[in-house]
Design a protein around this motif. Sequence first.
Motif, PDB file in Angstrom:
ATOM      1  N   ILE A  69       0.844  -1.072   0.084  1.00 13.50           N
ATOM      2  CA  ILE A  69      -0.046   0.101  -0.046  1.00 13.50           C
ATOM      3  C   ILE A  69       0.847   1.100  -0.037  1.00 13.50           C
ATOM      4  O   ILE A  69       1.759   1.127   0.905  1.00 13.50           O
ATOM      5  CB  ILE A  69      -1.021   0.138   1.217  1.00 13.50           C
ATOM      6  N   PRO A  70       0.491   2.292  -0.854  1.00 12.90           N
ATOM      7  CA  PRO A  70       1.615   3.330  -0.837  1.00 12.90           C
ATOM      8  C   PRO A  70       1.256   4.142   0.532  1.00 12.90           C
ATOM      9  O   PRO A  70       0.281   4.130   1.233  1.00 12.90           O
ATOM     10  CB  PRO A  70       0.795   4.502  -1.998  1.00 12.90           C
ATOM     11  N   THR A  71       2.638   4.391   1.106  1.00  9.98           N
ATOM     12  CA  THR A  71       2.367   4.789   2.437  1.00  9.98           C
ATOM     13  C   THR A  71       3.673   6.107   2.236  1.00  9.98           C
ATOM     14  O   THR A  71       4.535   6.260   1.648  1.00  9.98           O
ATOM     15  CB  THR A  71       3.320   3.743   3.246  1.00  9.98           C
ATOM     16  N   GLU A  72       3.015   7.252   3.057  1.00  8.84           N
ATOM     17  CA  GLU A  72       3.774   8.368   3.217  1.00  8.84           C
ATOM     18  C   GLU A  72       5.245   8.327   3.803  1.00  8.84           C
ATOM     19  O   GLU A  72       5.269   7.437   4.869  1.00  8.84           O
ATOM     20  CB  GLU A  72       3.357   9.493   4.178  1.00  8.84           C
ATOM     21  N   ARG A  73       6.363   8.703   2.977  1.00  9.91           N
ATOM     22  CA  ARG A  73       7.622   8.701   3.727  1.00  9.91           C
ATOM     23  C   ARG A  73       8.449   9.928   4.001  1.00  9.91           C
ATOM     24  O   ARG A  73       9.230  10.126   4.753  1.00  9.91           O
ATOM     25  CB  ARG A  73       8.438   7.583   2.836  1.00  9.91           C
ATOM     26  N   ALA A  74       8.225  10.759   2.853  1.00  2.27           N
ATOM     27  CA  ALA A  74       8.905  12.171   3.247  1.00  2.27           C
ATOM     28  C   ALA A  74       8.227  13.098   2.279  1.00  2.27           C
ATOM     29  O   ALA A  74       7.107  12.802   1.778  1.00  2.27           O
ATOM     30  CB  ALA A  74      10.589  11.924   2.656  1.00  2.27           C
ATOM     31  N   LYS A 120       3.812  13.266  -5.209  1.00  4.80           N
ATOM     32  CA  LYS A 120       2.606  13.601  -5.615  1.00  4.80           C
ATOM     33  C   LYS A 120       2.400  14.685  -4.445  1.00  4.80           C
ATOM     34  O   LYS A 120       2.248  14.212  -3.301  1.00  4.80           O
ATOM     35  CB  LYS A 120       1.190  12.813  -5.615  1.00  4.80           C
ATOM     36  N   GLY A 121       1.888  15.918  -4.930  1.00  5.25           N
ATOM     37  CA  GLY A 121       1.417  16.924  -3.892  1.00  5.25           C
ATOM     38  C   GLY A 121       2.493  17.115  -2.821  1.00  5.25           C
ATOM     39  O   GLY A 121       2.167  17.574  -1.653  1.00  5.25           O
ATOM     40  N   GLY A 122       3.741  17.036  -3.077  1.00  3.70           N
ATOM     41  CA  GLY A 122       4.646  17.333  -2.257  1.00  3.70           C
ATOM     42  C   GLY A 122       5.172  16.099  -1.161  1.00  3.70           C
ATOM     43  O   GLY A 122       5.618  16.438  -0.016  1.00  3.70           O
ATOM     44  N   VAL A 123       4.289  14.893  -1.450  1.00  4.47           N
ATOM     45  CA  VAL A 123       4.536  13.648  -0.488  1.00  4.47           C
ATOM     46  C   VAL A 123       5.047  12.712  -1.295  1.00  4.47           C
ATOM     47  O   VAL A 123       4.746  12.235  -2.374  1.00  4.47           O
ATOM     48  CB  VAL A 123       3.193  13.489   0.107  1.00  4.47           C
ATOM     49  N   PHE A 124       6.226  12.158  -0.788  1.00  6.20           N
ATOM     50  CA  PHE A 124       6.706  10.907  -1.252  1.00  6.20           C
ATOM     51  C   PHE A 124       6.150   9.751  -0.845  1.00  6.20           C
ATOM     52  O   PHE A 124       6.335   9.761   0.488  1.00  6.20           O
ATOM     53  CB  PHE A 124       8.306  10.821  -1.059  1.00  6.20           C
ATOM     54  N   SER A 125       5.862   8.770  -1.444  1.00  2.00           N
ATOM     55  CA  SER A 125       5.167   7.480  -0.926  1.00  2.00           C
ATOM     56  C   SER A 125       6.057   6.302  -1.486  1.00  2.00           C
ATOM     57  O   SER A 125       6.907   6.204  -2.353  1.00  2.00           O
ATOM     58  CB  SER A 125       3.827   7.420  -1.704  1.00  2.00           C
ATOM     59  N   VAL A 126       6.225   5.439  -0.501  1.00  2.81           N
ATOM     60  CA  VAL A 126       6.843   4.116  -0.863  1.00  2.81           C
ATOM     61  C   VAL A 126       5.884   3.035  -0.189  1.00  2.81           C
ATOM     62  O   VAL A 126       4.876   3.442   0.114  1.00  2.81           O
ATOM     63  CB  VAL A 126       8.132   3.998   0.156  1.00  2.81           C
ATOM     64  N   ASP A 127       6.378   1.817  -0.577  1.00  2.37           N
ATOM     65  CA  ASP A 127       5.629   0.650  -0.166  1.00  2.37           C
ATOM     66  C   ASP A 127       5.594   0.343   1.445  1.00  2.37           C
ATOM     67  O   ASP A 127       6.607   0.723   2.180  1.00  2.37           O
ATOM     68  CB  ASP A 127       6.337  -0.719  -0.811  1.00  2.37           C
TER      69      ASP A 127
END
Length: 134
Positions: free
Chosen positions: A11-16, A47-54
């Motif tokens: 699931i995409p999860t906020e990281r930075a 996206k929108g200033g938010v890096f997402s990772v697994d």
Amino acid sequence: MEIFSMYEVGIPTERAYVYKLSSGAECYIPFQIDTSADGGHDCTCLKGGVFSVDGDETVPVLSAGFMAAKGWRGKTRFNPQGIHTYIREYNHALQQISWKAVEPRGAHVDIMGNFALIEDIIKVAVGAIGLGGG
């Protein structure tokens, strides 16, 4: 004694975050997330200033698995007796059990409906350790 680390992935999860200086800040924090920052077609993780990772929607895989993979594995400062550790990552599956009592749910509730997780918890409870090779 064994240490079991079980968590969901996929699931995409906020990281930075990408920050920018806020000129008219009403509080003492001069930065805000730069919502205009996007990775474009080549980088879908920004996206929108938010890096997402697994991850599991709340915790990135890197954080969820770190202690089980490094901090507790073998004889370490955090595991001086070298207690055996088992790690299991469960692929995110759409709801497998109907939860009617709580809405909306998050990943920490949804994983409890994961049949593989339930099966592994039963194995641990009855003493069938190893979880398929550890």
